[in-house]
Design a protein around this motif. Structure first.
Motif, PDB file in Angstrom:
ATOM      1  N   LYS A 153       4.908  -5.646  -7.932  1.00  0.00           N
ATOM      2  CA  LYS A 153       4.529  -4.618  -8.897  1.00  0.00           C
ATOM      3  C   LYS A 153       4.621  -3.204  -8.319  1.00  0.00           C
ATOM      4  N   VAL A 154       5.087  -3.086  -7.080  1.00  0.00           N
ATOM      5  CA  VAL A 154       5.039  -1.786  -6.423  1.00  0.00           C
ATOM      6  C   VAL A 154       5.910  -0.744  -7.119  1.00  0.00           C
ATOM      7  N   TYR A 172      -6.334  -3.335  -8.002  1.00  0.00           N
ATOM      8  CA  TYR A 172      -7.792  -3.254  -7.930  1.00  0.00           C
ATOM      9  C   TYR A 172      -8.214  -1.859  -7.497  1.00  0.00           C
ATOM     10  N   SER A 173      -7.473  -1.297  -6.544  1.00  0.00           N
ATOM     11  CA  SER A 173      -7.857  -0.010  -5.966  1.00  0.00           C
ATOM     12  C   SER A 173      -6.765   1.026  -6.174  1.00  0.00           C
ATOM     13  N   HIS A 220       0.854  -1.184   0.000  1.00  0.00           N
ATOM     14  CA  HIS A 220       0.000   0.000   0.000  1.00  0.00           C
ATOM     15  C   HIS A 220       0.888   1.231   0.000  1.00  0.00           C
ATOM     16  N   VAL A 221       0.687   2.126  -0.946  1.00  0.00           N
ATOM     17  CA  VAL A 221       1.541   3.302  -1.053  1.00  0.00           C
ATOM     18  C   VAL A 221       0.692   4.550  -1.235  1.00  0.00           C
ATOM     19  N   GLY A 229      -2.991  13.386  -1.834  1.00  0.00           N
ATOM     20  CA  GLY A 229      -2.319  12.102  -1.948  1.00  0.00           C
ATOM     21  C   GLY A 229      -2.861  11.263  -3.084  1.00  0.00           C
ATOM     22  N   ALA A 230      -2.007  10.407  -3.624  1.00  0.00           N
ATOM     23  CA  ALA A 230      -2.393   9.427  -4.644  1.00  0.00           C
ATOM     24  C   ALA A 230      -2.068   8.046  -4.095  1.00  0.00           C
ATOM     25  N   TYR A 231      -3.071   7.172  -4.054  1.00  0.00           N
ATOM     26  CA  TYR A 231      -2.943   5.856  -3.418  1.00  0.00           C
ATOM     27  C   TYR A 231      -3.028   4.734  -4.450  1.00  0.00           C
ATOM     28  N   VAL A 232      -2.279   3.681  -4.190  1.00  0.00           N
ATOM     29  CA  VAL A 232      -2.454   2.436  -4.933  1.00  0.00           C
ATOM     30  C   VAL A 232      -2.146   1.267  -4.004  1.00  0.00           C
TER      31      VAL A 232
END
Length: 420
Positions: free
Chosen positions: A310-311, A285-286, A240-241, A301-304
């Motif tokens: 794959k990070v 997915y998110s 999670h980033v 912020g931008a989240y993935v």
């Protein structure tokens, strides 16, 4: 249209009449949150959100619960970094009952030692849940990385250490210090009469037997992370980033353009992040972007959330999209984002609870009331040039990064390129 009255006690009353509904939603807004706490008080605002439901000199916790259940009503509360709100939604005819219960809690909470001890365990469990939820935890880490030691960076729940050490006298002292008329906004929406709500406010709240009151002095954030990376190890199946920057205060005139930018960048299925990260590359997915605004600062912020393998690719896409959006924004994107915002704004305000919350938050934070029609006009007036300008202003600042996943805390150098 809303109506606004300032009472001699210092309480502000704001209402909006909605003649087409049979419901009424009432909120009592206390103008303090986690940013207003000292180190000893960390988590007090949220702790009190729990404790006020435990009883008063007139009502037990069961009495409070049964009062609104008996009329099919709903009652709850929430705490943020700047506000605490107790609210109830009932049939219009039951508004006096709901007001009596909420006022009793706010004016005459017992905050008994036994209740403090019982609720301490509940709050500690809530903190455990937060720590065990990596896609929540990463946002707290991001806030701390960007805002550093500023009070806005504090976790609303407090910490396990602060809650464990907190005494009954600390909680009750904070209650008596901050729950005062000058810190209180009464907001109601639905099939309500303004004058009747004002009368109930005078009768049921008075001066809370604690006249006056002033919110602790607030200092705007001035120092930010500027290229900081925080890695938190968790043995999770996903990484999670959040990559982002300081945002805008809620009175900043650029906030309308920023909302449009946020929508086209990461606000829906047609957004740039969703299309590139999920639809084209299948990396997650998110994914989304978000903006948080406070009285004197903010976050963007931008989240993935993606597979650990794959990070790096996901972060590269986040970085590229933040880099190029100021130059690549198209008029078509802006119009599509404005349409999404306009529709979402109107649809989200079709019930009395949403209307009450919108009014209460604006008044309790000291903002000017912006009506729904005014908001739609402001959104409609945003141009592609406005979005490009605010993208350059906000997104081209030095960035910070928070990472939660199966990585060693010493791997910050691996992620440094994302903020370079």
């Amino acid at each position: 249209m809303h109506q606004l009255t300032q009472l001699d006690s210092g309480i502000t009353v704001v209402t909006e009449h909605m003649p087409a509904v049979r419901s009424a939603t009432l909120g009592l807004w206390i103008g303090v949150g986690s940013r207003d706490e000292t180190g000893e008080q960390a988590g007090c605002s949220h702790f009190l959100e729990h404790l006020l439901f435990k009883g008063t000199s007139r009502r037990s916790a069961r009495d409070i619960a049964e009062a609104l259940d008996a009329v099919g009503g709903e009652m709850n509360a929430f705490t943020s970094k700047e506000l605490t709100c107790f609210y109830a939604r009932v049939l219009d005819q039951d508004l006096p009952l709901a007001f009596d219960v909420l006022a009793d809690m706010v004016v005459d909470a017992t905050n008994a030692e036994a209740d403090v001890e019982a609720e301490r365990q509940v709050v500690l469990s809530e903190i455990d849940i937060h720590v065990d939820t990596p896609d929540d935890l990463v946002h707290s880490d991001f806030s701390e990385v960007v805002l550093g030691t500023h009070p806005l960076a504090l976790e609303t729940l407090g910490s396990a250490d602060s809650i464990t050490r907190m005494t009954r006298d600390t909680v009750d002292g904070y209650y008596r210090q901050t729950y005062r008329p000058h810190n209180l906004t009464v907001a109601a929406a639905g099939n309500v009469d303004h004058d009747a709500v004002v009368r109930l406010t005078d009768e049921l709240l008075g001066d809370l037997h604690r006249p006056g009151g002033a919110r602790p002095a607030r200092v705007a954030p001035r120092e930010f992370g500027r290229g900081q990376v925080r890695v938190r190890h968790r043995p999770t199946e996903q990484a999670h980033v959040v990559l982002g920057v300081p945002g805008l205060a809620h009175r900043d005139e650029d906030r309308w353009a920023l909302r449009v930018l946020n929508t086209l960048l990461g606000g829906g299925m047609s957004s740039r992040l969703f299309q590139e990260i999920r639809e084209v590359r299948g990396l997650a997915y998110s994914t989304y972007s978000y903006t948080s605004s406070y009285t004197d600062g903010g976050l963007f912020g931008a989240y993935v959330g993606t597979a650990p393998a794959k990070v790096d690719e996901a972060l590269q896409v986040l970085r590229e999209q933040l880099d190029v959006v100021a130059d690549e924004v198209t008029a078509a994107e802006v119009e599509r984002a404005k349409g999404a915002l306009t529709g979402g704004t109107v649809l989200s305000l079709e019930d009395s609870g949403s209307r009450m919350s919108r009014l209460g938050k604006q008044i309790a934070t000291g903002a000017d009331i912006v009506t729904v029609d005014d908001a739609l006009l402001r959104i409609g007036a945003v141009t592609a040039d406005d979005v490009r300008r605010v993208a350059a202003r906000v997104l081209q600042q030095p960035r910070d990064l928070a990472v939660v996943g199966p990585f060693d805390v010493g791997e910050t150098d691996r992620f440094a390129a994302a903020v370079a």
